[in-house]
Design a protein around this motif. Structure first.
Motif, short mmCIF file in Angstrom:
data_model
loop_
_atom_site.label_atom_id
_atom_site.label_comp_id
_atom_site.label_asym_id
_atom_site.label_seq_id
_atom_site.Cartn_x
_atom_site.Cartn_y
_atom_site.Cartn_z
N MET A 19 0.85 -1.19 0.00
CA MET A 19 0.00 0.00 0.00
C MET A 19 0.89 1.24 0.00
SD MET A 19 -2.90 -1.08 2.79
CE MET A 19 -3.66 -2.70 2.74
N ALA A 20 0.57 2.18 -0.87
CA ALA A 20 1.40 3.38 -1.01
C ALA A 20 0.54 4.63 -0.95
CB ALA A 20 2.19 3.35 -2.32
N HIS A 21 1.04 5.63 -0.27
CA HIS A 21 0.37 6.93 -0.25
C HIS A 21 0.69 7.68 -1.54
CE1 HIS A 21 -0.77 10.99 1.11
NE2 HIS A 21 -1.55 10.35 1.96
N GLY A 23 6.93 8.09 -7.85
CA GLY A 23 6.13 7.43 -8.88
C GLY A 23 6.42 5.95 -9.03
N ASP A 24 7.68 5.54 -8.90
CA ASP A 24 8.01 4.12 -9.09
C ASP A 24 7.37 3.27 -8.00
OD1 ASP A 24 9.67 5.19 -7.13
OD2 ASP A 24 11.54 4.38 -7.95
N ILE A 25 7.32 3.76 -6.77
CA ILE A 25 6.67 3.02 -5.69
C ILE A 25 5.15 2.99 -5.90
CG2 ILE A 25 6.14 3.04 -3.22
CD1 ILE A 25 8.99 3.89 -2.69
N GLN A 26 4.58 4.11 -6.32
CA GLN A 26 3.14 4.11 -6.61
C GLN A 26 2.79 3.09 -7.69
OE1 GLN A 26 1.01 7.90 -6.95
NE2 GLN A 26 2.81 8.97 -6.16
N ASP A 27 3.65 3.00 -8.70
CA ASP A 27 3.35 2.11 -9.83
C ASP A 27 3.43 0.64 -9.47
OD1 ASP A 27 2.89 4.27 -11.48
OD2 ASP A 27 4.90 4.27 -12.36
N VAL A 28 4.26 0.28 -8.49
CA VAL A 28 4.42 -1.12 -8.12
C VAL A 28 3.43 -1.53 -7.01
CG1 VAL A 28 6.11 -0.97 -6.22
CG2 VAL A 28 6.24 -2.87 -7.87
N ALA A 29 2.76 -0.57 -6.40
CA ALA A 29 1.88 -0.87 -5.27
C ALA A 29 0.58 -1.54 -5.72
CB ALA A 29 1.55 0.41 -4.51
N ASP A 30 0.00 -2.33 -4.82
CA ASP A 30 -1.32 -2.92 -5.06
C ASP A 30 -2.42 -1.87 -4.91
OD1 ASP A 30 -0.72 -5.93 -5.25
OD2 ASP A 30 0.29 -5.36 -3.40
N HIS A 31 -2.23 -0.99 -3.94
CA HIS A 31 -3.20 0.06 -3.66
C HIS A 31 -2.46 1.37 -3.47
CE1 HIS A 31 -6.31 -2.96 -3.08
NE2 HIS A 31 -5.57 -3.54 -2.14
N VAL A 47 2.73 -4.16 3.57
CA VAL A 47 3.88 -3.26 3.45
C VAL A 47 3.32 -1.86 3.22
CG1 VAL A 47 6.04 -2.73 2.30
CG2 VAL A 47 5.27 -5.11 2.46
N LEU A 48 3.53 -0.98 4.17
CA LEU A 48 2.97 0.37 4.10
C LEU A 48 4.06 1.34 3.66
CD1 LEU A 48 1.76 3.17 4.90
CD2 LEU A 48 0.06 1.34 4.73
N CYS A 49 3.95 1.80 2.44
CA CYS A 49 4.88 2.80 1.90
C CYS A 49 4.27 4.17 2.11
CB CYS A 49 5.15 2.54 0.41
SG CYS A 49 5.90 0.94 0.08
N GLY A 50 4.69 4.79 3.18
CA GLY A 50 4.16 6.10 3.55
C GLY A 50 5.02 6.62 4.69
N VAL A 51 4.36 6.98 5.79
CA VAL A 51 5.10 7.39 6.98
C VAL A 51 4.64 6.55 8.16
CG1 VAL A 51 5.64 9.70 6.17
CG2 VAL A 51 3.48 9.30 7.35
N HIS A 52 5.32 6.70 9.30
CA HIS A 52 5.19 5.75 10.40
C HIS A 52 3.77 5.65 10.93
CE1 HIS A 52 5.90 3.96 14.41
NE2 HIS A 52 6.89 3.34 13.80
#
Length: 306
Positions: free
Chosen positions: A19-21, A26-34, A54-59
């Motif tokens: 999951m990405a905020h 952009g590369d992380i957004q493109d590989v994320a499921d959501h 896996v939370l791609c954002g902040v803590h």
């Protein structure tokens, strides 16, 4: 190394969801499921059947996922990806503030630590804050924390007089009104769109104010073809994907060397760290169970009202 292929292989093998905020690169957004804003990430975390999140954002976003999914392993590519707004509201100081105003119900923005959420009656995001605040009786006294800019904006549109904690987001606090005015002269047909965490003078200049998701939706639906975007510039990646024929100009901060405004905490996450995080199943987000049991209640109230 082909990080995309390796991430996809590990995600499938480990039954993991990424999951990405919108503020990620952009590369992380493109590989994320959501990919979504804080409300969407919370909703997905509550509903996923994955074994690993896996939370791609902040803590605090990882903490929210763990609070809602205590049986799942929640990972973050970089534990140092904090949040200036959450840091501006230490739990002990906020508890003292609440104790000094015992007749007030407590409304906390989602950009807070688990410990602050545990002190809260209901959590809100910028997407649902107005609806949730207006669900309280008009005469109910409210504390709102930690973002003073968002709190002032909500007071102005709801007619409330919420007592505000004095915190702010370093990204939205730093937009330069003068530079936005100059951009408006340069692009006279462009709409200025702004997140409500911005300072009041910037909001007064804006043609549209909304959450990250609302800003994105507005750019898709608007007949305008140029937008000056006063929020973290990572969202422009998705704006361009959804409206490739339109032009998006990032609103600059006061720093004269920068043309756009980025959250350095969000940008600590990288594709390499995401790969290593999945490979090693570290770093892991944990939340004390006593805190979690208290913090989950205001989040669930938010989700019910959303």
């Amino acid at each position: 190394m082909d990080y995309v292929n390796e991430i996809n292989r590990l995600r499938k093998a480990k039954n993991a969801v990424i999951m990405a905020h919108y503020y990620q690169t952009g590369d992380i957004q493109d590989v994320a499921d959501h990919v979504g804003d804080s409300l969407a990430l919370a909703q997905w975390a509550a509903g996923t059947d994955a074994d690993i999140i896996v939370l791609c954002g902040v803590h605090f976003m990882g903490e929210t996922a763990k609070i809602l999914s205590p049986s799942k392993k929640v990972l973050a590519p970089d534990l140092n990806a904090g949040c200036s707004l959450a840091d501006s509201c230490p739990a002990e100081a906020f508890a003292a503030f609440i104790a000094a105003h015992p007749e007030h119900a407590v409304v906390s923005y989602v950009n807070t630590t688990a410990a602050v959420k545990a002190l809260t009656d209901v959590v809100v995001t910028s997407t649902n804050a107005r609806r949730i605040i207006e669900s309280f009786p008009p005469d109910r006294k409210l504390i709102f924390g930690p973002d003073r800019n968002l709190g002032n904006y909500l007071n102005s549109i709801t007619g409330r007089s919420m007592l505000l904690w004095d915190g702010s987001c370093h990204v939205h606090e730093q937009f330069s009104l003068e530079k936005i005015v100059a951009l408006k002269r340069q692009y006279p047909d462009a709409e200025v769109i702004a997140h409500p965490e911005c300072r009041q003078p910037v909001l007064m200049l804006a043609d549209f104010i909304g959450s990250t998701a609302a800003l994105l939706q507005h750019t898709v639906q608007s007949h305008k073809t140029q937008f000056i975007v006063a929020t973290e510039s990572g969202v422009i990646h998705e704006m361009k994907k959804q409206s490739p024929a339109k032009e998006f100009i990032p609103a600059p901060p006061n720093d004269s060397t920068c043309a756009c405004n980025e959250c350095h905490f969000m940008r600590l996450n990288t594709m390499e760290k995401l790969y290593l995080c999945l490979r090693d199943e570290q770093p892991e987000i944990t939340v004390d169970e006593t805190v979690r049991e208290k913090a989950v209640l205001p989040i669930l109230r938010m989700l019910e009202l959303s």
